[in-house]
Design an enzyme around this catalytic site. Sequence first.
Site, PDB file in Angstrom:
ATOM      1  N   LYS A   1      -3.848   2.161  -2.109  1.00 45.89           N
ATOM      2  CA  LYS A   1      -3.159   3.486  -1.070  1.00 45.89           C
ATOM      3  C   LYS A   1      -4.520   3.136   0.022  1.00 45.89           C
ATOM      4  O   LYS A   1      -5.570   3.061  -0.289  1.00 45.89           O
ATOM      5  CB  LYS A   1      -3.666   5.000  -1.717  1.00 45.89           C
ATOM      6  CG  LYS A   1      -2.943   5.538  -0.681  1.00 45.89           C
ATOM      7  CD  LYS A   1      -1.864   6.023  -0.208  1.00 45.89           C
ATOM      8  CE  LYS A   1      -1.717   7.417   0.548  1.00 45.89           C
ATOM      9  NZ  LYS A   1      -0.225   6.679   1.059  1.00 45.89           N
ATOM     10  N   GLY A   2      -3.773   3.638   1.389  1.00 46.25           N
ATOM     11  CA  GLY A   2      -4.184   3.529   2.483  1.00 46.25           C
ATOM     12  C   GLY A   2      -5.385   5.089   2.312  1.00 46.25           C
ATOM     13  O   GLY A   2      -5.707   5.555   1.852  1.00 46.25           O
TER      14      GLY A   2
ATOM     15  N   CYS B   1       0.827   2.980  10.536  1.00 45.58           N
ATOM     16  CA  CYS B   1       1.291   4.055   9.867  1.00 45.58           C
ATOM     17  C   CYS B   1       2.347   4.472  11.157  1.00 45.58           C
ATOM     18  O   CYS B   1       1.355   5.389  12.079  1.00 45.58           O
ATOM     19  CB  CYS B   1       0.497   4.187   9.214  1.00 45.58           C
ATOM     20  SG  CYS B   1       0.925   6.369   8.318  1.00 45.58           S
TER      21      CYS B   1
ATOM     22  N   ILE C   1       6.376  -5.977   7.062  1.00 44.61           N
ATOM     23  CA  ILE C   1       6.346  -5.462   7.671  1.00 44.61           C
ATOM     24  C   ILE C   1       6.205  -3.485   7.738  1.00 44.61           C
ATOM     25  O   ILE C   1       6.341  -3.590   6.651  1.00 44.61           O
ATOM     26  CB  ILE C   1       7.890  -5.020   8.670  1.00 44.61           C
ATOM     27  CG1 ILE C   1       8.852  -4.122   7.981  1.00 44.61           C
ATOM     28  CG2 ILE C   1       8.728  -5.780  10.033  1.00 44.61           C
ATOM     29  CD1 ILE C   1      10.262  -4.296   8.608  1.00 44.61           C
TER      30      ILE C   1
ATOM     31  N   LYS D   1      -1.940  -5.340   8.781  1.00 43.71           N
ATOM     32  CA  LYS D   1      -0.509  -4.875   8.847  1.00 43.71           C
ATOM     33  C   LYS D   1       0.070  -4.775  10.431  1.00 43.71           C
ATOM     34  O   LYS D   1      -0.722  -3.462  10.355  1.00 43.71           O
ATOM     35  CB  LYS D   1      -1.062  -3.793   7.664  1.00 43.71           C
ATOM     36  CG  LYS D   1       0.627  -3.919   7.569  1.00 43.71           C
ATOM     37  CD  LYS D   1       0.893  -2.698   6.007  1.00 43.71           C
ATOM     38  CE  LYS D   1       1.741  -1.857   5.355  1.00 43.71           C
ATOM     39  NZ  LYS D   1       1.910  -1.735   4.411  1.00 43.71           N
TER      40      LYS D   1
ATOM     41  N   GLY E   1       2.265  10.638   5.455  1.00 47.35           N
ATOM     42  CA  GLY E   1       0.691  11.042   6.041  1.00 47.35           C
ATOM     43  C   GLY E   1      -0.823  10.442   5.845  1.00 47.35           C
ATOM     44  O   GLY E   1      -1.637  10.998   6.080  1.00 47.35           O
TER      45      GLY E   1
ATOM     46  N   ASN F   1      -6.464  -1.162   1.814  1.00 52.70           N
ATOM     47  CA  ASN F   1      -5.942  -0.723   2.956  1.00 52.70           C
ATOM     48  C   ASN F   1      -6.815  -0.111   3.268  1.00 52.70           C
ATOM     49  O   ASN F   1      -6.445   0.828   2.974  1.00 52.70           O
ATOM     50  CB  ASN F   1      -4.715  -0.183   2.594  1.00 52.70           C
ATOM     51  CG  ASN F   1      -3.361   0.052   3.556  1.00 52.70           C
ATOM     52  OD1 ASN F   1      -3.834   1.111   4.339  1.00 52.70           O
ATOM     53  ND2 ASN F   1      -2.474  -0.675   4.112  1.00 52.70           N
TER      54      ASN F   1
ATOM     55  N   SER G   1       1.031  -1.263  -0.325  1.00 53.27           N
ATOM     56  CA  SER G   1      -0.125   0.224   0.117  1.00 53.27           C
ATOM     57  C   SER G   1       1.379   1.424  -0.041  1.00 53.27           C
ATOM     58  O   SER G   1       1.773   1.491   0.899  1.00 53.27           O
ATOM     59  CB  SER G   1      -0.250  -0.193   0.965  1.00 53.27           C
ATOM     60  OG  SER G   1      -1.575   1.156   1.484  1.00 53.27           O
TER      61      SER G   1
END
Lengths: 258, 301
Positions: B45-46, B130, B191, B165, B72, B99, B21
């Site tokens: 993408k998140g 994150c 990770i 995750k 961010g 994600n 992601s």
Amino acid sequence: MKKHIIDFEVSSNEEVGNNAILMKLHCPTPLPEIKPGQFVEVRIDNEPNVFLRRPISINYIDKKANEMWLLVQKVGKGTNKLGTLQKGDTLNCVVPLGNGFDTKAAQGKKVLLVGGGVGVAPMLMLGSTLKEEGTEPTFLLGARTKNMLLEKELFEQTGRLLVTTEDGSLGEKGFVTNHSVLSNEKFDKIYVCGPTPMMKAVAGYAKKAGIDCEVSLENKMACGLGACLCCVTETQEGHKCVCTDGPVFNINELTWQI
Amino acid sequence: MADLTTNIGGLTLKNPVMTASGTFGFGLEFADFVDLNEIGGIIVKGTTLHKREGNPYPRLAETPQGMINAVGLQNKGVDYFIEHTNPQLKNLSTEVIVNVAGHSIDDYTACAEKINALDNIHAIELNISCPNVKEGGMSFGTSVPMVEKVVGAVRKVYKKTLIVKLTPNVTDIAEIAKAAEGAGADSVSLINTLMGMAIDAEKRKPIISTITGGLSGACVKPVALRMVWQVAKAVKIPVVGLGGIMNATDAIEFLLAGASAVEIGTANFIDPAITVKVANGINEYLDRHGFKSVKDIIGVI
């Protein structure tokens, strides 16, 4: 525009002054369509201290020779490594990237192309494209001293060339925004590429004078494809990627205090 | 041609190579370079419940064999994804995984619930790791009670494959993985980035706007490999391995350490066609060593 990953072959790689190199890269297949103001992401091989590709603006496309030119200032490990490439070496490039300048907006207009330092690079291709499209370009290029002005002869061959140097060794003394042409003539379209303070100064002039103005940004970048979102700039519509929404922005899109 | 199919907790992938992601956009950005359908899975993408502008520029520092980012979670929000992005992904014949990130448990569940309603999306990756958002994100992934809470809550509303995750920025990642498993995760991926920092000595200033950020790239591989191995030994659910995979050999090492699938992240920036090369490389390795299936090498160490 379709993007490609291409192994270019170095045709020549020469020092051109001001710690800059001009690399002519031969494309093994017909060059893809490329617009002025677009850039490439070059892979730096055999340099363990460099991890990411480097975004480099396209200086010129020599259609006859099927070559792409990159004008590069050697400022760090990546660009210095590029300086060591020899004729016959390969350079892996992702190309073409970014939006490029809006050349249609120049049609029928009196156009000024402003470049500073190595930021003159995309102006050569932009000027020659405008010329092909029937617009006579006026270049206004700034350098610290006479010897630091890059590709002077090529610009002279492509259009009308005006110069400022900070020490007055060539052209008018001062910054590009001090040049007399700005008060003596009326332009109705300006394109700029160079150091941020210079671009902001020119953008400020353009805004006051009510002239449509495009600037080319060079934010630090990783992917070049709009995936990592690292290279963003503030715009009226929030953060936008310099790599895909730019590198060229109309100054009205940005939030510059000018 | 060996059998490359693998299973990551109810979800079958045609091959074990996915995209991490935040490194592959929504896949479409890479369609000029690879046939997206040849990738095992695309983790987009998140995505958060509401639009996020992310952190100020600069967000990137290059480091030895890696990079630090502090994006961010900039994204347009889950509703934009559903209305504008997902329709472009519906025709893909690979698994698209969203994600999901958030600030609060309610954010996570609301976002997961919306994704649950999408027929073409068969899994989410719950991002509780994150390092680049002030509240939420990693703070959910660093303590067992918080992991249990957020995974348990999302499990209630999300009916398909739930991958969690994990962050490496913990003392004992196996303990966190077990907590996720206990709370109903179908799989764990690890990770996420390692917290790092870069300073410009000449300017005497941090390089990125948030001072600290997430380290990724080749340099993190040994740490990632160790953690994947530890977690694979500790849990029964499938493990997805990522962290510094730059080529097929790296990916194979993760499989050997116990990963049932891998994600390729930062390497996409250096070679936008790397995903399919890694999938082909795994196949070539299996053939060369006479393995009939990728399952024959998963977790042999």
